[in-house]
Scaffold this active site. Sequence first.
Site, PDB file in Angstrom:
ATOM      1  N   ARG A  44       0.822  -1.206   0.000  1.00  0.00           N
ATOM      2  CA  ARG A  44       0.000   0.000   0.000  1.00  0.00           C
ATOM      3  C   ARG A  44       0.857   1.256   0.000  1.00  0.00           C
ATOM      4  O   ARG A  44       0.518   2.252  -0.640  1.00  0.00           O
ATOM      5  CB  ARG A  44      -0.925  -0.026   1.230  1.00  0.00           C
ATOM      6  CG  ARG A  44      -1.825   1.195   1.377  1.00  0.00           C
ATOM      7  CD  ARG A  44      -2.724   1.036   2.593  1.00  0.00           C
ATOM      8  NE  ARG A  44      -1.967   0.776   3.802  1.00  0.00           N
ATOM      9  CZ  ARG A  44      -1.394   1.713   4.549  1.00  0.00           C
ATOM     10  NH1 ARG A  44      -1.473   2.986   4.186  1.00  0.00           N
ATOM     11  NH2 ARG A  44      -0.733   1.399   5.645  1.00  0.00           N
ATOM     12  N   LYS A 118      -8.145 -14.025   7.083  1.00  0.00           N
ATOM     13  CA  LYS A 118      -9.093 -14.916   7.751  1.00  0.00           C
ATOM     14  C   LYS A 118     -10.138 -14.108   8.489  1.00  0.00           C
ATOM     15  O   LYS A 118      -9.830 -13.101   9.117  1.00  0.00           O
ATOM     16  CB  LYS A 118      -8.347 -15.830   8.739  1.00  0.00           C
ATOM     17  CG  LYS A 118      -7.281 -16.688   8.075  1.00  0.00           C
ATOM     18  CD  LYS A 118      -6.367 -17.365   9.071  1.00  0.00           C
ATOM     19  CE  LYS A 118      -5.275 -18.139   8.352  1.00  0.00           C
ATOM     20  NZ  LYS A 118      -4.318 -18.762   9.298  1.00  0.00           N
ATOM     21  N   THR A 148       0.918 -21.423  10.461  1.00  0.00           N
ATOM     22  CA  THR A 148       2.053 -20.771   9.812  1.00  0.00           C
ATOM     23  C   THR A 148       2.362 -19.432  10.471  1.00  0.00           C
ATOM     24  O   THR A 148       1.566 -18.508  10.394  1.00  0.00           O
ATOM     25  CB  THR A 148       1.739 -20.519   8.324  1.00  0.00           C
ATOM     26  OG1 THR A 148       0.465 -19.855   8.223  1.00  0.00           O
ATOM     27  CG2 THR A 148       1.651 -21.827   7.549  1.00  0.00           C
ATOM     28  N   LYS A 210     -10.319 -19.649  14.964  1.00  0.00           N
ATOM     29  CA  LYS A 210      -9.109 -19.916  15.759  1.00  0.00           C
ATOM     30  C   LYS A 210      -8.531 -18.639  16.356  1.00  0.00           C
ATOM     31  O   LYS A 210      -7.947 -18.662  17.450  1.00  0.00           O
ATOM     32  CB  LYS A 210      -8.081 -20.658  14.913  1.00  0.00           C
ATOM     33  CG  LYS A 210      -7.515 -19.903  13.722  1.00  0.00           C
ATOM     34  CD  LYS A 210      -6.226 -19.185  14.018  1.00  0.00           C
ATOM     35  CE  LYS A 210      -5.704 -18.435  12.797  1.00  0.00           C
ATOM     36  NZ  LYS A 210      -4.441 -17.725  13.071  1.00  0.00           N
ATOM     37  N   ARG A 274      -0.363 -12.474  17.339  1.00  0.00           N
ATOM     38  CA  ARG A 274      -0.924 -11.221  17.844  1.00  0.00           C
ATOM     39  C   ARG A 274      -2.198 -11.470  18.632  1.00  0.00           C
ATOM     40  O   ARG A 274      -2.508 -10.746  19.581  1.00  0.00           O
ATOM     41  CB  ARG A 274      -1.184 -10.265  16.680  1.00  0.00           C
ATOM     42  CG  ARG A 274       0.066  -9.624  16.120  1.00  0.00           C
ATOM     43  CD  ARG A 274      -0.212  -8.784  14.906  1.00  0.00           C
ATOM     44  NE  ARG A 274      -0.602  -9.603  13.758  1.00  0.00           N
ATOM     45  CZ  ARG A 274      -0.892  -9.116  12.557  1.00  0.00           C
ATOM     46  NH1 ARG A 274      -0.861  -7.817  12.351  1.00  0.00           N
ATOM     47  NH2 ARG A 274      -1.222  -9.921  11.571  1.00  0.00           N
ATOM     48  N   ASN A 275      -2.971 -12.481  18.240  1.00  0.00           N
ATOM     49  CA  ASN A 275      -4.205 -12.796  18.961  1.00  0.00           C
ATOM     50  C   ASN A 275      -3.905 -13.294  20.367  1.00  0.00           C
ATOM     51  O   ASN A 275      -4.478 -12.820  21.352  1.00  0.00           O
ATOM     52  CB  ASN A 275      -5.001 -13.845  18.178  1.00  0.00           C
ATOM     53  CG  ASN A 275      -5.467 -13.327  16.838  1.00  0.00           C
ATOM     54  OD1 ASN A 275      -6.399 -12.548  16.748  1.00  0.00           O
ATOM     55  ND2 ASN A 275      -4.804 -13.749  15.772  1.00  0.00           N
ATOM     56  N   VAL A 298      -3.168  -4.351  14.292  1.00  0.00           N
ATOM     57  CA  VAL A 298      -4.399  -5.010  13.838  1.00  0.00           C
ATOM     58  C   VAL A 298      -4.415  -6.445  14.361  1.00  0.00           C
ATOM     59  O   VAL A 298      -3.481  -7.214  14.118  1.00  0.00           O
ATOM     60  CB  VAL A 298      -4.491  -5.007  12.299  1.00  0.00           C
ATOM     61  CG1 VAL A 298      -5.712  -5.797  11.842  1.00  0.00           C
ATOM     62  CG2 VAL A 298      -4.555  -3.583  11.769  1.00  0.00           C
TER      63      VAL A 298
END
Length: 374
Positions: A44, A118, A148, A210, A274-275, A298
């Site tokens: 971007r 996802k 991954t 997930k 990150r989750n 994010v």
Amino acid sequence: MKDSATQTPPEPYARLAVLGAGSWGTALATVLARNGRHVRLWARRPDLANAINADHRNDDYLPGVDLPPALGATSDLAAALEGAEAVLIVTPSSTLRQMSQAIAPHIPAGIPIALACKGVEKRTGYLLSEVVAEELPGHPVGAVSGPTFARETALDHPTAATVAFPFTYADRLEPRNSPAARLALSLSGGGFRPYVSDDLVGVEVGGAVKNVIAIACGMMSGAGFAENTRAALITRGTDEMKLLAQALGGRRETVTGLSGAGDLTLTCSSTTSRNMSLGFQLGQGIPRPSCFEGRPVVVEGEVNAVSVTDLAHRIGVPMPICETVHSVLHKGADLRAAFTALWARPIEAEPAALDLSLDHPFPDLPLQFGDRTP
């Protein structure tokens, strides 16, 4: 079925576009370039594209990783898509509809599109493939998903993932020449090993759910709990995946594969995710605005906690772990009270076919949060 000796030899895609120069998009483009494919990576930001071309590095997202010299980047969407035989979209799920609209003038009909993002669209409850199909009719739409981490993939650690597309009648007659098989061949090489699936719904549901379950694991790990708790959340989270996938027309067995249980196990095992990291910080009592040292990171599961639970409500699928994460992230619920309530739900049967529900004998007994050091 034709004799194997007379089948047309399958061919990988020679020219591909990867849209999204974050960590995972850069890793997938690296795999393709390392395998000798002509790949154009769209970023971007022009400064990021220029840095990738000049330094063969993407230190914004994969610091310290050398990229193949043949990997070219551009911030010009038309240039990235020119001549592409297949396209991988690796932008955030929340921007997928806008990205699909942006590429529409630049992509000929029939070019396969694989999603490496996802989630479930918040407003419509659509799976991401349905978003693309609505905006870009006439294109085969699939997904690349699995356990991954981007950095390990870019460094060519042995890695496995699933490439899923719905199979047409022609694909079933010549499965070796299906979009799923050809993209799997394009990605195959070095440490990267893809598997082929025709259950796109099952693969997409696993990828969306997930991330939410990983936040739950992070929350409880950050609050001081350990392996018993994480194993319980992973196992019951897998069941929530199965229920949603089956209700949407996917196969339960897909959820036990790489794109479901495999991806879930990895994402719930390390704060590299990150989750998991967001949940861990919240479990430690860090306010959401202060997580990630205040950087605007994010986290897909944060968005999907809303869209997944909204979709589950619409079709009547119980997903109590996802509901708990949603209540903490978006409804102001106290984390300790929410997980205590999750653990005090009525006792259910496993397998569900027993159709048994027993009131919990101690519904008001709180979980023992605090120092969990043995």
